[in-house]
Write an enzyme that holds these catalytic residues in place. Structure first.
Site, short mmCIF file in Angstrom:
data_model
loop_
_atom_site.label_atom_id
_atom_site.label_comp_id
_atom_site.label_asym_id
_atom_site.label_seq_id
_atom_site.Cartn_x
_atom_site.Cartn_y
_atom_site.Cartn_z
N SER A 254 0.77 -1.21 -0.09
CA SER A 254 -0.04 -0.08 -0.06
C SER A 254 0.79 1.32 -0.07
CB SER A 254 -0.84 -0.04 1.34
OG SER A 254 -0.18 -0.11 2.37
N CYS A 255 2.02 1.08 0.27
CA CYS A 255 2.94 2.20 0.29
C CYS A 255 3.25 2.84 -1.23
CB CYS A 255 4.52 1.77 0.61
SG CYS A 255 4.32 1.63 2.55
N ILE A 256 3.65 4.08 -1.42
CA ILE A 256 3.94 4.43 -2.49
C ILE A 256 5.52 5.12 -2.64
CG2 ILE A 256 3.49 6.72 -4.06
CD1 ILE A 256 1.07 5.19 -3.81
N VAL B 250 6.87 6.29 1.01
CA VAL B 250 5.78 6.80 1.33
C VAL B 250 4.97 5.75 2.23
CG1 VAL B 250 3.73 8.03 1.33
CG2 VAL B 250 5.74 8.75 0.32
N GLY C 65 0.70 1.74 -3.86
CA GLY C 65 -0.96 1.97 -3.45
C GLY C 65 -1.61 0.88 -3.74
#
Length: 220
Positions: A92-94, A111, A153
């Site tokens: 889910s991180c960017i 992120v 994401g």
């Protein structure tokens, strides 16, 4: 860490080569989907050009050597000049990339969460982008030349319907809103889905290489 990191291109494709002791050990090639020699890497002029460079020979192809590599862990950002940038294991991180191709100065952030941090934590999208942007300018990047690309994401809780659990979507929205607010042009993005990603950035031509955990590779 590789001894040499090479970027090789011709009119048909381009590739990043990681080397150790003058031997090619890993590659990321834009022609991987259509290459007839992907299993053996024989009869490929891009591979031949990389090997020639390592042996000190000239090549008719465009061969550039990068000055190392930097990898950002969760909640970190890294900045460098003429270096290969990486973020690995994105769910889910960017992975957010800012770059000024004219100077070779570039940065990458891993992120974790949307929004901003009052304490300056780089795991938050807005804080990471703002701080990385300012640090790049201090390093010599030109404010009006900085552009962005980002990927990640994924929806890791794919069976959950609550919006609060859709952290991947919220991260992507937060990243894009911050870039728009900063007037940083977004040149490419690859977000969403249910698959993990590794992201690599080549500052020579501004390519973002997205490798899915299922094996597919995109050059953006």
């Amino acid at each position: 860490m590789s001894d040499d990191i090479l970027f090789v291109s011709n009119g048909n494709g381009k590739a990043i080569f990681l080397t150790s002791r003058a031997v090619l050990v890993k590659s990321f090639c834009s022609l991987s989907k259509t290459c007839s020699f992907k299993d053996s890497c024989q009869s490929c002029e891009i591979v031949d050009a990389a090997k020639s460079y390592l042996m000190g020979k000239k090549s008719d192809l465009n061969v550039k050597s990068l000055d190392g590599e930097l990898s950002a862990g969760i909640g970190e950002y890294k900045i460098g000049k003429n270096v290969l940038l990486k973020v690995m294991g994105l769910g889910s991180c960017i992975g957010v990339i800012l770059s000024d191709v004219s100077t070779g100065i570039c940065g990458i952030a891993h992120v974790l969460l949307p929004g901003a941090s009052n304490s300056g934590e780089a795991k938050y999208a807005e804080t990471a982008i703002e701080n990385m942007f300012e640090d790049m300018i201090r390093m010599g990047a030109r404010k009006n030349r900085i552009t962005a690309k980002f990927a990640g994401g994924a929806q890791v809780f794919k069976h959950m319907s609550l919006d609060i659990l859709k952290i991947g979507d919220r991260n992507a929205i937060s990243v894009e809103e911050t870039l728009v607010k900063r007037n940083i042009p977004i040149l490419a993005k690859d977000v969403g889905g249910e698959v993990g990603r590794n992201v690599i950035f080549n500052p020579v031509d501004g390519s973002m290489i997205v490798k899915y955990t299922k094996g597919e590779v995109l050059w953006l």
